[in-house]
Write an enzyme that holds these catalytic residues in place. Sequence first.
Site, PDB file in Angstrom:
ATOM      1  N   TYR A   7       0.835  -1.213   0.000  1.00 30.22           N
ATOM      2  CA  TYR A   7       0.000   0.000   0.000  1.00 30.22           C
ATOM      3  C   TYR A   7       0.870   1.264   0.000  1.00 30.22           C
ATOM      4  O   TYR A   7       0.633   2.213  -0.747  1.00 30.22           O
ATOM      5  CB  TYR A   7      -0.891  -0.059   1.236  1.00 30.22           C
ATOM      6  CG  TYR A   7      -1.852   1.077   1.425  1.00 30.22           C
ATOM      7  CD1 TYR A   7      -3.024   1.163   0.681  1.00 30.22           C
ATOM      8  CD2 TYR A   7      -1.595   2.071   2.379  1.00 30.22           C
ATOM      9  CE1 TYR A   7      -3.918   2.207   0.884  1.00 30.22           C
ATOM     10  CE2 TYR A   7      -2.481   3.104   2.584  1.00 30.22           C
ATOM     11  CZ  TYR A   7      -3.638   3.168   1.843  1.00 30.22           C
ATOM     12  OH  TYR A   7      -4.519   4.207   2.048  1.00 30.22           O
ATOM     13  N   LYS A  47       1.102   4.206  -2.705  1.00 29.13           N
ATOM     14  CA  LYS A  47       0.742   5.585  -2.354  1.00 29.13           C
ATOM     15  C   LYS A  47       1.910   6.547  -2.563  1.00 29.13           C
ATOM     16  O   LYS A  47       1.698   7.716  -2.889  1.00 29.13           O
ATOM     17  CB  LYS A  47       0.237   5.643  -0.910  1.00 29.13           C
ATOM     18  CG  LYS A  47      -1.116   4.952  -0.692  1.00 29.13           C
ATOM     19  CD  LYS A  47      -2.192   5.502  -1.610  1.00 29.13           C
ATOM     20  CE  LYS A  47      -3.595   5.214  -1.122  1.00 29.13           C
ATOM     21  NZ  LYS A  47      -4.619   5.655  -2.106  1.00 29.13           N
ATOM     22  N   THR A  53     -13.129   5.312   8.324  1.00 30.58           N
ATOM     23  CA  THR A  53     -13.942   4.594   7.336  1.00 30.58           C
ATOM     24  C   THR A  53     -13.709   3.102   7.577  1.00 30.58           C
ATOM     25  O   THR A  53     -12.968   2.729   8.486  1.00 30.58           O
ATOM     26  CB  THR A  53     -13.499   4.929   5.898  1.00 30.58           C
ATOM     27  OG1 THR A  53     -12.181   4.376   5.700  1.00 30.58           O
ATOM     28  CG2 THR A  53     -13.450   6.422   5.641  1.00 30.58           C
TER      29      THR A  53
HETATM   30  P1  NAD Z   1     -13.580   2.902   1.624  1.00 30.23           P
HETATM   31  O1  NAD Z   1     -13.293   1.448   1.589  1.00 30.23           O
HETATM   32  O2  NAD Z   1     -14.634   3.400   2.545  1.00 30.23           O
HETATM   33  O3  NAD Z   1     -13.902   3.427   0.150  1.00 30.23           O
HETATM   34  C1  NAD Z   1     -13.166   3.018  -0.968  1.00 30.23           C
HETATM   35  C2  NAD Z   1     -14.147   2.721  -2.091  1.00 30.23           C
HETATM   36  O4  NAD Z   1     -13.377   2.352  -3.258  1.00 30.23           O
HETATM   37  C3  NAD Z   1     -15.069   1.544  -1.793  1.00 30.23           C
HETATM   38  O5  NAD Z   1     -16.418   1.941  -1.890  1.00 30.23           O
HETATM   39  C4  NAD Z   1     -14.689   0.490  -2.828  1.00 30.23           C
HETATM   40  O6  NAD Z   1     -15.806  -0.268  -3.301  1.00 30.23           O
HETATM   41  C5  NAD Z   1     -14.093   1.332  -3.938  1.00 30.23           C
HETATM   42  N1  NAD Z   1     -13.192   0.557  -4.799  1.00 30.23           N
HETATM   43  C6  NAD Z   1     -12.240  -0.333  -4.403  1.00 30.23           C
HETATM   44  N2  NAD Z   1     -11.606  -0.842  -5.463  1.00 30.23           N
HETATM   45  C7  NAD Z   1     -12.172  -0.275  -6.565  1.00 30.23           C
HETATM   46  C8  NAD Z   1     -11.915  -0.376  -7.960  1.00 30.23           C
HETATM   47  N3  NAD Z   1     -10.963  -1.197  -8.425  1.00 30.23           N
HETATM   48  N4  NAD Z   1     -12.662   0.380  -8.791  1.00 30.23           N
HETATM   49  C9  NAD Z   1     -13.626   1.203  -8.326  1.00 30.23           C
HETATM   50  N5  NAD Z   1     -13.915   1.345  -7.018  1.00 30.23           N
HETATM   51  C10 NAD Z   1     -13.178   0.621  -6.144  1.00 30.23           C
HETATM   52  O7  NAD Z   1     -12.175   3.634   1.951  1.00 30.23           O
HETATM   53  P2  NAD Z   1     -11.778   5.157   2.270  1.00 30.23           P
HETATM   54  O8  NAD Z   1     -11.126   5.184   3.599  1.00 30.23           O
HETATM   55  O9  NAD Z   1     -12.895   6.069   1.964  1.00 30.23           O
HETATM   56  O10 NAD Z   1     -10.585   5.349   1.215  1.00 30.23           O
HETATM   57  C11 NAD Z   1     -10.639   6.223   0.119  1.00 30.23           C
HETATM   58  C12 NAD Z   1      -9.201   6.471  -0.344  1.00 30.23           C
HETATM   59  O11 NAD Z   1      -8.471   7.168   0.674  1.00 30.23           O
HETATM   60  C13 NAD Z   1      -8.401   5.216  -0.661  1.00 30.23           C
HETATM   61  O12 NAD Z   1      -7.565   5.454  -1.771  1.00 30.23           O
HETATM   62  C14 NAD Z   1      -7.570   5.043   0.588  1.00 30.23           C
HETATM   63  O13 NAD Z   1      -6.398   4.282   0.352  1.00 30.23           O
HETATM   64  C15 NAD Z   1      -7.268   6.472   0.936  1.00 30.23           C
HETATM   65  N6  NAD Z   1      -6.873   6.734   2.318  1.00 30.23           N
HETATM   66  C16 NAD Z   1      -7.775   6.638   3.318  1.00 30.23           C
HETATM   67  C17 NAD Z   1      -7.376   6.937   4.613  1.00 30.23           C
HETATM   68  C18 NAD Z   1      -8.345   6.938   5.764  1.00 30.23           C
HETATM   69  O14 NAD Z   1      -7.954   7.410   6.846  1.00 30.23           O
HETATM   70  N7  NAD Z   1      -9.554   6.434   5.598  1.00 30.23           N
HETATM   71  C19 NAD Z   1      -6.053   7.271   4.895  1.00 30.23           C
HETATM   72  C20 NAD Z   1      -5.151   7.333   3.842  1.00 30.23           C
HETATM   73  C21 NAD Z   1      -5.584   7.076   2.558  1.00 30.23           C
END
Ligand code: NAD
Length: 299
Positions: A172, A176, A206
């Site tokens: 990951y 990133k 989330t």
């Molecule tokens: P989440 O799991 O709630 O949402 C991610 C969404 O992406 C899901 O609904 C999933 O169905 C969709 N998805 C996954 N693979 C897919 C694909 N191949 N094509 C289309 N849709 C797809 O997660 P989140 O926490 O909202 O994460 C959103 C982004 O933020 C991600 O890139 C995650 O890595 C990044 N992120 C989140 C956090 C955090 O604190 N939540 C921290 C750092 C980075």
Amino acid sequence: MAGLCEGRVAIVTGGGRGIGREYCLMLAAEGAKVVVNDLGAARDGVGADASPAQQVVDEIRAAGGEAVANGADVSDWAGAKGMIDQAISAFGRLDVLINNAGILRDRMLVNMTEAEWDAVIKVHLKGTFAPTHHAANYWRDLTKATGEPANARVINTSSVSGIYGNIGQTNYGAAKQGIAAFTIIAARELRRYGVTVNAIAPGALTRLTEDLGVVTEERKASGDPKWVAPIAVWLASAESKDVSGRMFEASGTVLGIAEGWHRGPTATPVKDPKALGPIVADLVARARKNAGMDGQDLD
Ligand code: NAD
């Protein structure tokens, strides 16, 4: 009063849940027409379900906004192209692409399988490249046809895990960090078309983060994705045209810019590796320490 993104057309990948859902709702509230993409996969990327994207579309429409659902896997080349085409056929144009879809398959590297590595790299890295490639082609053609800059936006999603480094996330974090480099390079390449490219390293509660520590009321409040969405919506707007190639950290506790790699201390090059011991010791002593997950120098 007109919204910040009035009339702009935006795609949000992974817009059915978590942070992406909030991006969609806030973009629509600020007047954007939204393509809500979501494969509807499980946290580890397995499976598909059209309902998360459709629910967000229904919510936007119920509030008087315009939105359509897209169920493509963003890391599928043809699927990514179809998503860009859908925005143009549904709303006549595309102004904003937010690459947000993501999955997790955490594992110490000694135990990590090839499949766990490949799946995470594919969804994040190819899932950023493929939609951006197809959107950038559309914007290049548009600027050639009109002679005007596209005034368009790409907003990528990185993570403190990638830019600072987190144990258990070599797959990951590498993806990133790769997205951070992609953002800087794409910003330089697409500038000539009037397209800015920035990234957000978000922090929110989330399904990706809910198992990291105890969920207190305080953590719930500061982990609301509503703290992350404003910077994405501002970057999506026409107002942000002079900001590109930047990495924003955004959560309920911080809004900042993460600064990238810079050359630190230097020494005169030598041809003899046996001479390097004291030289490297001196370089390391004079170099700034790497950052920890809080973005500050590690002790
Ligand atoms: P989440 O799991 O709630 O949402 C991610 C969404 O992406 C899901 O609904 C999933 O169905 C969709 N998805 C996954 N693979 C897919 C694909 N191949 N094509 C289309 N849709 C797809 O997660 P989140 O926490 O909202 O994460 C959103 C982004 O933020 C991600 O890139 C995650 O890595 C990044 N992120 C989140 C956090 C955090 O604190 N939540 C921290 C750092 C980075």
